[in-house]
Write a protein that holds these residues in place. Structure first.
Motif, mmCIF file in Angstrom:
data_model
loop_
_atom_site.group_PDB
_atom_site.id
_atom_site.type_symbol
_atom_site.label_atom_id
_atom_site.label_comp_id
_atom_site.label_asym_id
_atom_site.label_seq_id
_atom_site.Cartn_x
_atom_site.Cartn_y
_atom_site.Cartn_z
ATOM 1 N N ARG A 95 0.853 -1.189 0.000
ATOM 2 C CA ARG A 95 0.000 0.000 0.000
ATOM 3 C C ARG A 95 0.887 1.236 0.000
ATOM 4 N NH1 ARG A 95 -2.949 -0.937 5.761
ATOM 5 N NH2 ARG A 95 -4.396 0.610 4.897
ATOM 6 N N PHE A 96 0.275 2.385 -0.245
ATOM 7 C CA PHE A 96 1.035 3.621 -0.287
ATOM 8 C C PHE A 96 1.561 3.992 1.102
ATOM 9 C CE2 PHE A 96 -1.764 4.118 -4.025
ATOM 10 C CZ PHE A 96 -0.790 4.339 -4.989
ATOM 11 N N GLU A 97 2.704 4.662 1.092
ATOM 12 C CA GLU A 97 3.341 5.067 2.344
ATOM 13 C C GLU A 97 2.420 5.995 3.136
ATOM 14 O OE1 GLU A 97 7.579 7.077 3.796
ATOM 15 O OE2 GLU A 97 7.227 6.614 1.681
ATOM 16 N N GLY A 98 2.408 5.809 4.445
ATOM 17 C CA GLY A 98 1.623 6.672 5.320
ATOM 18 C C GLY A 98 0.279 6.100 5.709
ATOM 19 N N PHE A 99 -0.099 4.951 5.101
ATOM 20 C CA PHE A 99 -1.386 4.338 5.438
ATOM 21 C C PHE A 99 -1.162 3.056 6.226
ATOM 22 C CE2 PHE A 99 -2.284 6.748 1.526
ATOM 23 C CZ PHE A 99 -3.322 7.543 1.985
ATOM 24 N N ASN A 100 -2.009 2.856 7.222
ATOM 25 C CA ASN A 100 -1.945 1.621 8.011
ATOM 26 C C ASN A 100 -3.346 1.313 8.527
ATOM 27 O OD1 ASN A 100 -2.243 3.302 10.418
ATOM 28 N ND2 ASN A 100 -0.078 3.797 10.145
ATOM 29 N N GLY A 101 -3.452 0.278 9.303
ATOM 30 C CA GLY A 101 -4.764 -0.104 9.817
ATOM 31 C C GLY A 101 -5.517 -0.991 8.846
ATOM 32 N N ASN B 14 -19.399 -8.660 -1.044
ATOM 33 C CA ASN B 14 -18.697 -8.089 0.106
ATOM 34 C C ASN B 14 -17.469 -7.349 -0.416
ATOM 35 O OD1 ASN B 14 -17.637 -7.548 2.641
ATOM 36 N ND2 ASN B 14 -16.640 -9.539 2.800
ATOM 37 N N ILE B 15 -17.481 -6.030 -0.296
ATOM 38 C CA ILE B 15 -16.388 -5.189 -0.790
ATOM 39 C C ILE B 15 -15.542 -4.736 0.398
ATOM 40 C CG2 ILE B 15 -15.774 -3.144 -2.137
ATOM 41 C CD1 ILE B 15 -17.351 -5.203 -3.716
ATOM 42 N N ILE B 16 -14.238 -4.961 0.325
ATOM 43 C CA ILE B 16 -13.339 -4.560 1.414
ATOM 44 C C ILE B 16 -12.594 -3.303 0.977
ATOM 45 C CG2 ILE B 16 -11.432 -5.277 2.902
ATOM 46 C CD1 ILE B 16 -12.286 -8.165 2.397
ATOM 47 N N VAL B 17 -12.757 -2.230 1.752
ATOM 48 C CA VAL B 17 -12.241 -0.917 1.349
ATOM 49 C C VAL B 17 -11.338 -0.343 2.440
ATOM 50 C CG1 VAL B 17 -14.341 -0.489 0.010
ATOM 51 C CG2 VAL B 17 -14.172 0.396 2.337
ATOM 52 N N PRO B 18 -10.407 0.549 2.066
ATOM 53 C CA PRO B 18 -9.594 1.241 3.074
ATOM 54 C C PRO B 18 -10.475 2.068 4.001
ATOM 55 C CG PRO B 18 -8.684 1.546 0.865
ATOM 56 C CD PRO B 18 -10.030 0.933 0.688
ATOM 57 N N SER B 19 -10.030 2.195 5.227
ATOM 58 C CA SER B 19 -10.813 2.959 6.203
ATOM 59 C C SER B 19 -10.748 4.457 5.932
ATOM 60 C CB SER B 19 -10.316 2.661 7.630
ATOM 61 O OG SER B 19 -8.921 2.915 7.724
ATOM 62 N N ASN C 152 -25.590 -3.211 -16.242
ATOM 63 C CA ASN C 152 -25.928 -2.972 -14.842
ATOM 64 C C ASN C 152 -25.274 -1.667 -14.426
ATOM 65 O OD1 ASN C 152 -27.282 -5.541 -14.293
ATOM 66 N ND2 ASN C 152 -25.254 -6.454 -14.535
ATOM 67 N N ILE C 153 -26.043 -0.818 -13.745
ATOM 68 C CA ILE C 153 -25.536 0.498 -13.353
ATOM 69 C C ILE C 153 -25.518 0.591 -11.833
ATOM 70 C CG2 ILE C 153 -25.859 2.989 -13.561
ATOM 71 C CD1 ILE C 153 -27.563 2.360 -16.104
ATOM 72 N N VAL C 154 -24.342 0.904 -11.294
ATOM 73 C CA VAL C 154 -24.158 0.979 -9.844
ATOM 74 C C VAL C 154 -23.697 2.388 -9.491
ATOM 75 C CG1 VAL C 154 -23.054 -0.033 -7.824
ATOM 76 C CG2 VAL C 154 -23.406 -1.433 -9.881
ATOM 77 N N LEU C 155 -24.428 3.058 -8.587
ATOM 78 C CA LEU C 155 -24.023 4.381 -8.113
ATOM 79 C C LEU C 155 -23.688 4.265 -6.628
ATOM 80 C CD1 LEU C 155 -23.662 7.342 -8.984
ATOM 81 C CD2 LEU C 155 -25.983 7.767 -8.160
ATOM 82 N N PRO C 156 -22.391 4.135 -6.288
ATOM 83 C CA PRO C 156 -22.010 3.935 -4.882
ATOM 84 C C PRO C 156 -22.180 5.207 -4.058
ATOM 85 C CG PRO C 156 -20.049 4.157 -6.262
ATOM 86 C CD PRO C 156 -21.220 4.157 -7.189
ATOM 87 N N ASN C 157 -22.344 5.030 -2.734
ATOM 88 C CA ASN C 157 -22.403 6.196 -1.857
ATOM 89 C C ASN C 157 -20.984 6.644 -1.494
ATOM 90 O OD1 ASN C 157 -21.456 4.480 0.159
ATOM 91 N ND2 ASN C 157 -23.453 4.268 1.182
ATOM 92 N N LYS C 158 -20.873 7.556 -0.538
ATOM 93 C CA LYS C 158 -19.579 8.158 -0.216
ATOM 94 C C LYS C 158 -18.589 7.172 0.407
ATOM 95 C CE LYS C 158 -21.176 9.788 4.303
ATOM 96 N NZ LYS C 158 -21.374 10.973 5.182
ATOM 97 N N ASN C 159 -19.082 6.009 0.847
ATOM 98 C CA ASN C 159 -18.169 5.047 1.475
ATOM 99 C C ASN C 159 -17.273 4.315 0.476
ATOM 100 O OD1 ASN C 159 -19.151 5.544 4.092
ATOM 101 N ND2 ASN C 159 -20.876 4.145 3.767
ATOM 102 N N ILE C 160 -17.717 4.272 -0.791
ATOM 103 C CA ILE C 160 -16.946 3.567 -1.820
ATOM 104 C C ILE C 160 -16.737 4.492 -3.008
ATOM 105 C CG2 ILE C 160 -16.757 1.484 -3.232
ATOM 106 C CD1 ILE C 160 -18.897 0.180 -1.525
ATOM 107 N N HIS C 161 -15.494 4.774 -3.339
ATOM 108 C CA HIS C 161 -15.195 5.608 -4.500
ATOM 109 C C HIS C 161 -15.422 4.808 -5.785
ATOM 110 C CE1 HIS C 161 -12.506 8.682 -2.209
ATOM 111 N NE2 HIS C 161 -13.555 8.310 -1.503
#
Length: 414
Positions: A11-17, A160-165, A113-122
């Motif tokens: 992952r990019f530097e500066g990110f953890n968790g 089930n989508i796993i996303v950065p916090s 199929n058209i998917v419009l995600p909310n703010k939790n998923i870019h």
């Protein structure tokens, strides 16, 4: 990759968790494209995206649309930021493919199929996740059908989508892959432009059927071209056709197969085949010399390449070999001519075989080669060599960047 801890390998530097698990259906709205098919396309009108173009034309982010229709009532149009996924495909392995529509007011055709995600998923992050790795496999497993498979919005909703916090990590990942796609597109456009230039020039640099002068030629050259039989300008023979698998070695004398011959170049696999030196010496009359032109006998008939220092001394397996009389014909020019549509069409028309085409020597002997003066031949050969070198450079960059992209995709997601 640690799925249990929900951490990517890199992952990019500066990110953890740890990353967070989200059910897509709880974090997005779903709809479908409607109407329209390839038969509705017109030269100009309202821009439209058809599902088939996701397989052939578009990268992860769609910023330009080059297909149009006459707009109908109640068309589904983009608002910008939607993720689109084909609802139909030829196979379950290919159907899981997603892209983001950046522009507004683009018609979204049927079988999307058209998917419009909310703010939790870019959006870009979601498109990448749906098209690769664990989620791609899961979505592919949901595809139903035989000759044509289908994916529904309900299949997408269950994922089930796993996303950065942190939102910014999703953004950086999306931006990184968008930059890679942009670089790939830039090289692809230059590659395609050079290929088109080469094709257009080759169509005009050789006389048309029944003509003795080409449409275009280098400054300072004039006079009529002449046609000579292939046996008048070169010695012709066939490569070894005997069974030789018992003489295969990991090193020794290189064996050139028909599949190794590409347009004006050779392309060997990571594990090329070599012949036992003693066996090769027993067949020394078949050894290739610098400047020989090697032509495909079985398969992509007519395709040819010139033997360089790297291939000198090798032996062809059932390949057609032309050894040019250097006072009459230039090797590079002869290879260029062999790779034109003029020769390729001739080769296909005389070839035999139900499955793979076979370009027999008796038919090759009938070939007439158009010839200008030797110095004009050399210029034509060198020009095409330079174009091929540029085309190959861009293709190598495309391959390199795609390899980088695939390596990153396999390590930057959970």
């Amino acid at each position: 990759m640690s799925v249990d801890r929900q951490l990517p390998e890199i992952r990019f530097e500066g990110f953890n968790g740890e990353w967070n698990s989200l059910i897509l259906g709880e974090n997005a709205k779903f709809t479908k494209g409607q109407g329209y098919s390839k038969g509705d396309l017109v030269e100009s009108g309202s821009p439209i995206i058809l599902y088939g173009r996701l397989y052939t034309n578009y990268q992860t982010v769609i910023t330009n649309v080059d297909t149009f229709v006459t707009e109908k009532d109640k068309s589904t149009k983009s608002i910008g930021g939607e993720v689109i996924v084909p609802a139909s495909g030829e196979s379950s392995e290919d159907i899981s493919r997603a892209a983001v529509v950046r522009m507004k007011n683009v018609i979204l055709g049927g079988d999307l199929n058209i998917v419009l995600p909310n703010k939790n998923i870019h959006s870009i992050f979601l498109a990448l996740v749906l098209s690769n790795g664990r989620v791609k496999k899961e979505l592919s497993s949901k595809a139903q059908g035989k000759s044509v498979v289908h994916i529904r919005n309900s299949d997408l909703s269950d994922l089930n989508i796993i996303v950065p916090s942190e939102d910014i990590e999703q953004t950086q990942i999306g931006n990184y892959f968008q930059k890679l796609d942009n670089l790939i597109n830039q090289h692809q456009k230059k590659h395609d432009k050079l290929c088109n230039i080469k094709k257009a020039m080759l169509e005009k640099m050789f006389p048309k059927q029944g003509k003795i002068i080409p449409e275009i030629r280098f400054r300072g050259f004039s006079g009529e071209w002449e046609n000579k039989g292939i046996e008048e300008i070169s010695k012709v023979f066939i490569g070894l056709v005997t069974t030789m698998t018992t003489s295969y070695r990991n090193q020794g004398v290189l064996l050139i197969r028909n599949s190794d011959i590409k347009n004006n170049r050779f392309e060997f696999s990571d594990s090329p085949i070599y012949l036992d030196k003693k066996f090769a010496d027993e067949n020394s009359s078949r050894k290739l010399m610098l400047g020989d032109v090697i032509t495909v006998h079985t398969g992509d008939v007519g395709t040819s390449a010139v033997v360089t220092e790297k291939e000198e001394g090798s032996i062809g397996f059932a390949t057609i070999v032309s050894r040019p009389n250097k006072n009459i014909v230039d090797s590079n020019y002869l290879s260029v001519f062999f790779n034109t549509d003029i020769h390729k069409n001739f080769a296909m028309n005389v070839s035999t075989g139900d499955g793979r085409a076979n370009y027999n020597l008796k038919d090759f002997y009938k070939l007439k080669v158009p010839l200008p003066a030797i110095d004009e031949q050399i210029k034509i050969g060198l020009l095409v060599q330079k174009l091929d070198a540029l085309i190959n450079q861009h293709q190598q960059q495309i391959t390199k960047l795609n390899n980088i992209k695939q390596a990153c995709l396999s390590k930057m997601f959970v």
